[in-house]
Design a protein around this motif. Structure first.
Motif, PDB file in Angstrom:
ATOM      1  N   CYS A 120       0.568  -1.314   0.058  1.00 41.74           N
ATOM      2  CA  CYS A 120       0.101  -0.133   0.123  1.00 41.74           C
ATOM      3  C   CYS A 120       0.858   1.315   0.017  1.00 41.74           C
ATOM      4  O   CYS A 120       0.379   2.307  -0.442  1.00 41.74           O
ATOM      5  CB  CYS A 120      -1.025   0.060   1.211  1.00 41.74           C
ATOM      6  N   CYS A 121       2.209   1.419   0.470  1.00 38.56           N
ATOM      7  CA  CYS A 121       2.821   2.428   0.685  1.00 38.56           C
ATOM      8  C   CYS A 121       3.740   2.664  -0.750  1.00 38.56           C
ATOM      9  O   CYS A 121       3.950   3.765  -0.680  1.00 38.56           O
ATOM     10  CB  CYS A 121       3.877   2.199   1.836  1.00 38.56           C
ATOM     11  N   MET A 128       1.158   4.832  -2.551  1.00 38.71           N
ATOM     12  CA  MET A 128       1.179   6.022  -1.497  1.00 38.71           C
ATOM     13  C   MET A 128       2.315   7.265  -1.713  1.00 38.71           C
ATOM     14  O   MET A 128       1.861   8.343  -1.833  1.00 38.71           O
ATOM     15  CB  MET A 128       0.889   5.685  -0.106  1.00 38.71           C
ATOM     16  N   ALA A 156      -4.927  14.640   3.705  1.00 35.87           N
ATOM     17  CA  ALA A 156      -4.689  13.366   4.429  1.00 35.87           C
ATOM     18  C   ALA A 156      -4.277  13.622   6.055  1.00 35.87           C
ATOM     19  O   ALA A 156      -4.885  12.817   6.575  1.00 35.87           O
ATOM     20  CB  ALA A 156      -3.092  13.116   3.942  1.00 35.87           C
ATOM     21  N   GLY A 194      -9.464   1.822   3.624  1.00 36.25           N
ATOM     22  CA  GLY A 194      -8.565   2.789   3.248  1.00 36.25           C
ATOM     23  C   GLY A 194      -7.760   2.617   2.041  1.00 36.25           C
ATOM     24  O   GLY A 194      -7.458   3.198   1.132  1.00 36.25           O
ATOM     25  N   GLN A 238      -7.831   4.791  -1.409  1.00 40.01           N
ATOM     26  CA  GLN A 238      -6.453   5.075  -1.912  1.00 40.01           C
ATOM     27  C   GLN A 238      -6.290   4.674  -3.630  1.00 40.01           C
ATOM     28  O   GLN A 238      -5.992   5.375  -4.528  1.00 40.01           O
ATOM     29  CB  GLN A 238      -5.196   4.506  -1.146  1.00 40.01           C
ATOM     30  N   THR A 239      -6.776   3.397  -3.650  1.00 46.27           N
ATOM     31  CA  THR A 239      -6.718   3.051  -5.327  1.00 46.27           C
ATOM     32  C   THR A 239      -7.661   3.776  -6.187  1.00 46.27           C
ATOM     33  O   THR A 239      -7.351   4.076  -7.211  1.00 46.27           O
ATOM     34  CB  THR A 239      -7.044   1.343  -5.297  1.00 46.27           C
ATOM     35  N   TYR A 283      -7.249  12.144  -2.988  1.00 45.94           N
ATOM     36  CA  TYR A 283      -6.329  11.059  -2.789  1.00 45.94           C
ATOM     37  C   TYR A 283      -5.845  11.040  -1.437  1.00 45.94           C
ATOM     38  O   TYR A 283      -5.462  10.180  -0.740  1.00 45.94           O
ATOM     39  CB  TYR A 283      -5.119  11.206  -3.971  1.00 45.94           C
ATOM     40  N   GLY A 323      -7.967   9.423   0.875  1.00 42.29           N
ATOM     41  CA  GLY A 323      -8.060   8.036   0.725  1.00 42.29           C
ATOM     42  C   GLY A 323      -7.015   7.388   1.536  1.00 42.29           C
ATOM     43  O   GLY A 323      -6.764   6.284   2.479  1.00 42.29           O
ATOM     44  N   PHE A 324      -5.645   7.722   1.559  1.00 40.43           N
ATOM     45  CA  PHE A 324      -4.514   7.270   2.087  1.00 40.43           C
ATOM     46  C   PHE A 324      -4.210   7.811   3.485  1.00 40.43           C
ATOM     47  O   PHE A 324      -3.485   7.008   4.215  1.00 40.43           O
ATOM     48  CB  PHE A 324      -3.295   7.246   1.255  1.00 40.43           C
ATOM     49  N   GLY A 339      -1.904  -1.339  -5.525  1.00 43.95           N
ATOM     50  CA  GLY A 339      -3.106  -1.208  -4.437  1.00 43.95           C
ATOM     51  C   GLY A 339      -3.802  -2.177  -4.684  1.00 43.95           C
ATOM     52  O   GLY A 339      -4.478  -2.776  -3.500  1.00 43.95           O
TER      53      GLY A 339
END
Length: 416
Positions: A238-239, A242, A274, A297, A301-302, A324, A327-328, A391
């Motif tokens: 996920c990062c 990100m 964020a 989450g 993010q995706t 965005y 989301g993240f 993602g």
């Protein structure tokens, strides 16, 4: 979607207290000062490169070493915190930041790398960011997710406050004196707060939603180290996406003919979004649990990353950046909460830093990967698509873990 954030029978014996929130506020302040130290190099990149005569690659390498050192140092200092306590480790971190910036200010190539990589990174932020999140989690049971979201926002606070102050200080006094002055101030604040506020956490109770509490027992129906490895893999996946817009948004805007100042403002909007969203995600995680928050989450993010593919005009990109960020914002603290929910307290001081090391590695890889893809194909759309694939892989992995979590909870209820 998970265990409720609080059960009335447990609330009467909650470990949370007024001092819990004092701890959280002190931790937020310390992390905001600690995260400012690497920014002295980011803001002073051009004058530092001119002074050292080594080009911009040297200070850029120092910044990379700071973040890499934070990940590795988090594991080392997490083990130290388990042995000597977070107060001593935090005081070590504050002292290391001062020593690191003093060393970096000697204006030699080796001193910059050693000072920023070891002082600011490994023993500075490494002693403060990952271990501090684990420590704060031990002070909360009912609103643990909210507290983790607040404390982990220290990096965002640093991003809002320090760059403009550093820019003015460097222009007036030079980058070396700026490092020395900030190192002294940051160290004084961090060491003082650690000495006055931090103390051993209360003995935690069996918090609601905890799936296991005994060392060695299976986690989600698998060996505990396997479960942690899968969580860490999810945090890495996920990062990677990100980091892509955060590291390349200004350059992306430049390719589209949008002024650099507008791109920088767009990045600020993303970080502000964020920061605000992180507080909401913390509130949500207290109600649905860490794994569910990570899953939701990750989906957000995706979907948010699709916004950078859907529009290329200035107004549309401002909206995409804000979406965005929403989301993240809460994914990383939700991972910390998931570890706290799944693993015994005795293991938190090293399991949380180990997971965060993978998160930071994903951020570093994602920032590099987007640049490498751009160098190869000449446009960022390909990088955004690759980020979306990462993602989706994270969402699929966490979805699988959620299914195992549900099965483990049903087994516990049947046994009871």
């Amino acid at each position: 979607m998970g265990e409720p954030g609080g059960i009335r029978a447990d609330q009467a014996r909650s470990i949370e207290s007024r001092h819990s929130w004092i701890i959280a506020a002190a931790a937020l302040t310390m992390l905001a000062f600690a995260a400012g130290a690497p920014l002295t190099v980011v803001v002073g990149l051009v004058p530092i490169s001119e002074t050292l005569g080594a080009g911009r690659s040297l200070p850029s390498l120092a910044t990379s070493l700071a973040y890499l050192g934070t990940g590795i140092g988090g594991v080392v200092c997490g083990l130290l915190a388990g042995r000597f306590g977070q107060r001593a480790v935090a005081m070590l971190g504050g002292s290391a930041i001062l020593a690191g910036l003093v060393t970096a200010s000697l204006a030699e190539p080796w001193s910059l790398l050693v000072g920023i990589g070891l002082g600011v990174g490994l023993f500075g932020n490494g002693a403060l960011f990952p271990p501090m999140l684990a420590y704060v989690s031990l002070w909360f049971d009912r609103r643990r997710g909210t507290a983790l979201a607040l404390v982990s926002s220290g990096q965002y606070v640093a991003g809002f406050v320090w760059p403009s102050l550093f820019e003015r200080s460097i222009a007036a006094f030079g980058w070396q004196w700026t490092m020395l002055g900030y190192g002294a101030a940051a160290s004084a604040v961090i060491v003082t707060l650690a000495a006055l506020v931090l103390r051993p956490p209360p003995v935690p109770l069996s918090g609601p939603g905890a799936i296991r509490s005994q060392p060695g027992a299976p986690v989600l129906g698998m060996p505990p180290n396997t479960a942690l490895a899968l969580l860490a893999l999810g945090s890495f996946l996920c990062c990677v996406p990100m980091a892509m817009p955060a590291a390349h948004l200004v350059a992306f805007c430049g390719d589209l003919g949008i002024r650099t100042s507008v791109g920088a403002a767009m990045l600020s909007v993303l970080l502000l979004s964020a920061f605000v969203a992180r507080q909401f995600w913390g509130w949500l995680s207290d109600r649905v649990g860490g794994l569910w928050t990570v899953f939701i989450g990750g989906l957000a993010q995706t979907v948010g990353m699709l916004g950078f593919l859907a529009t290329q005009d200035e107004a549309g990109l401002f909206f995409a950046a804000a979406a965005y960020g929403l989301g993240f914002g809460g994914i990383v603290p939700a991972y910390v909460l998931a570890v706290r929910e799944l693993f015994p307290v005795a293991e938190v001081t090293w399991r949380v830093p180990a997971l965060l090391m993978c998160s930071l590695a994903g951020m570093a890889f994602g920032a590099w990967l987007a640049g490498a893809i751009y160098d190869g194909v000449g446009f960022y759309a390909a990088a955004w698509w690759v980020g979306i694939v990462f993602g989706l892989a994270q969402v699929a992995l966490i979805g699988t873990l959620l299914m195992r979590q549900r099965g483990a909870m049903q087994s516990l209820r049947a046994a009871a």
